[in-house]
Design an enzyme around this catalytic site. Sequence first.
Site, short mmCIF file in Angstrom:
data_model
loop_
_atom_site.label_atom_id
_atom_site.label_comp_id
_atom_site.label_asym_id
_atom_site.label_seq_id
_atom_site.Cartn_x
_atom_site.Cartn_y
_atom_site.Cartn_z
N ASP A 95 0.86 -1.18 0.00
CA ASP A 95 0.00 0.00 0.00
C ASP A 95 0.90 1.24 0.00
O ASP A 95 2.12 1.15 0.12
CB ASP A 95 -0.97 -0.01 1.18
CG ASP A 95 -0.28 -0.07 2.52
OD1 ASP A 95 0.94 0.14 2.58
OD2 ASP A 95 -0.95 -0.32 3.53
N SER A 96 0.31 2.40 -0.16
CA SER A 96 1.11 3.60 -0.39
C SER A 96 1.63 4.24 0.88
O SER A 96 2.50 5.10 0.83
CB SER A 96 0.26 4.63 -1.14
OG SER A 96 -0.77 5.13 -0.29
N GLY A 97 1.10 3.87 2.03
CA GLY A 97 1.44 4.53 3.28
C GLY A 97 0.47 5.63 3.66
O GLY A 97 0.50 6.13 4.79
N GLY A 98 -0.41 6.00 2.73
CA GLY A 98 -1.33 7.10 3.00
C GLY A 98 -2.25 6.84 4.17
O GLY A 98 -2.45 7.72 5.02
N PHE A 99 -2.80 5.65 4.24
CA PHE A 99 -3.76 5.35 5.31
C PHE A 99 -3.09 5.48 6.67
O PHE A 99 -3.67 6.02 7.62
CB PHE A 99 -4.33 3.94 5.14
CG PHE A 99 -5.28 3.55 6.23
CD1 PHE A 99 -6.60 4.00 6.22
CD2 PHE A 99 -4.88 2.75 7.28
CE1 PHE A 99 -7.48 3.66 7.23
CE2 PHE A 99 -5.76 2.40 8.30
CZ PHE A 99 -7.06 2.85 8.27
N ASP A 149 -2.57 8.47 -1.89
CA ASP A 149 -3.85 9.19 -1.90
C ASP A 149 -4.13 9.76 -0.54
O ASP A 149 -3.48 9.41 0.44
CB ASP A 149 -4.99 8.24 -2.31
CG ASP A 149 -5.18 7.11 -1.30
OD1 ASP A 149 -4.18 6.69 -0.67
OD2 ASP A 149 -6.31 6.64 -1.12
N GLN A 192 -11.53 7.41 -4.67
CA GLN A 192 -12.05 7.92 -3.42
C GLN A 192 -13.40 8.63 -3.70
O GLN A 192 -13.94 8.53 -4.79
CB GLN A 192 -11.05 8.87 -2.77
CG GLN A 192 -9.78 8.19 -2.26
CD GLN A 192 -10.02 7.39 -0.98
OE1 GLN A 192 -11.13 7.38 -0.41
NE2 GLN A 192 -8.98 6.72 -0.51
N GLY A 219 -11.41 4.20 0.92
CA GLY A 219 -12.32 5.00 1.73
C GLY A 219 -13.56 4.27 2.18
O GLY A 219 -14.54 4.90 2.58
N ASP A 269 -8.19 -7.27 1.13
CA ASP A 269 -7.17 -7.48 2.16
C ASP A 269 -7.72 -6.96 3.48
O ASP A 269 -8.59 -6.08 3.50
CB ASP A 269 -5.88 -6.72 1.83
CG ASP A 269 -5.97 -5.26 2.27
OD1 ASP A 269 -5.47 -4.94 3.37
OD2 ASP A 269 -6.58 -4.45 1.54
N CYS A 307 -13.64 -27.85 9.17
CA CYS A 307 -12.39 -27.29 8.65
C CYS A 307 -11.29 -28.34 8.69
O CYS A 307 -11.18 -29.11 9.66
CB CYS A 307 -11.98 -26.07 9.48
SG CYS A 307 -10.44 -25.30 8.95
N CYS A 309 -7.94 -27.47 8.31
CA CYS A 309 -6.65 -26.79 8.44
C CYS A 309 -5.79 -27.49 9.49
O CYS A 309 -6.26 -28.34 10.26
CB CYS A 309 -6.86 -25.32 8.81
SG CYS A 309 -7.24 -24.99 10.54
N CYS A 312 -7.23 -27.28 13.08
CA CYS A 312 -8.41 -28.10 13.35
C CYS A 312 -8.12 -29.60 13.26
O CYS A 312 -8.82 -30.40 13.89
CB CYS A 312 -9.54 -27.70 12.40
SG CYS A 312 -10.18 -26.04 12.73
N HIS A 338 -5.78 -20.64 11.59
CA HIS A 338 -7.14 -21.05 11.24
C HIS A 338 -7.91 -19.92 10.57
O HIS A 338 -8.58 -20.14 9.55
CB HIS A 338 -7.90 -21.50 12.48
CG HIS A 338 -9.36 -21.67 12.25
ND1 HIS A 338 -9.90 -22.78 11.63
CD2 HIS A 338 -10.40 -20.82 12.48
CE1 HIS A 338 -11.22 -22.62 11.51
NE2 HIS A 338 -11.54 -21.45 12.02
#
Length: 380
Positions: A95-99, A149, A192, A219, A269, A307, A309, A312, A338
């Site tokens: 990601d860009s780091g903006g958040f 952004d 946005q 956003g 994500d 499950c 996994c 489990c 899990h």
Amino acid sequence: MRLAIRYELVKTCKQTGARLGMIHTPHGSFETPMFMPVGTLATVKTLAPEELKEMGAGIILSNTYHLWLRPGHEIVKEAGGLHSFMNWDRGILTDSGGFQVFSLSEFRKIEEEGVYFRNHLNGDKLFLSPEKAMEIQNALGSDIMMAFDECPPYPATYEYMKRSVERTSRWAERCLNAHQRPNEQGLFGIVQGGEFEDLRKQSAQDLVSLDFPGYAVGGLSVGEPKDVMNRVLEFTTPLLPANKPRYLMGVGSPDSLIDGAIRGIDMFDCVLPTRIGRNGTVMTSEGRVVIKNAQYARDFTPLDPNCDCYTCRNYTRAYIRHLIKCDETFGIRLTSYHNVYFLIKLMEQVRQAIREDRLGDFRDEFFERYGFNKPNAKNF
């Protein structure tokens, strides 16, 4: 020019319009819709890269802001890039780091050239601009980079959001101009506009005119009701090119993954599966389980009977509850494994439902079983 990122549409669900696709990256291809585990600091918390491969993760997310601060993008570059540094030979999105700039720093000043803010670790003054975000991500060597952004708060006034959208569009063009490795790294633009349809339309038109290899919807999942998010997606995704990936940022609850796929999203994500796992909460096919609760002290069944996994197959609710109550790291490894596995396999089920033209039926069945249709349903 050869594209670093290429999207292939395989099938459209006749029942819902959801897309089954394939995204091709310099480090392999993966099917969509899909969920990306989040490895903020070049690691998905408590999980090894080999375990993520076992689960079927084709791409993970790492964070530009955090890696810039620690260990520093120059060190990652010296190591041969992020793939080599963390021993991961599949796709990586940064990601860009903006958040993080807008969410972690109490002091920040937004100017046309970029954002002035303080390091959340030690208070040092820092500056992040579209050009700097591209420099860092080019050094990290991720397969997919995100444009820098502004991440407006929710709720925000129309006037504020309009200025923000216009600035984000200008910054997006600067990101494209500063991107040094377009043949090796794909750069996505971020749409946005909050809940305002005309601003979402303006943002989408601005970014599509710049011809990015892919587009994110930003956003959302910032406090707005689920019906608002779904409404924005229904309006926004048709504005984006059908031959390029669509990425909904920061969304990972099971209901939103399914609803997002139905509305044309390919990539998701979220830190949710590992974050709630560390708190002793797990996703199961029968709903949410808070494993710390006393009712599980003598429950010698798996976290999820449906499950297969590693967790489990090998450990019981009673044992995992014991580990979590005692703050044993192995406990949060088991719950995190899990939860990430659950979401990756959920998206496999979504893809299969698209193949069979029955994603709407799958959604109804899943929501009924999970309890999302009930009043005051427990969510994450």
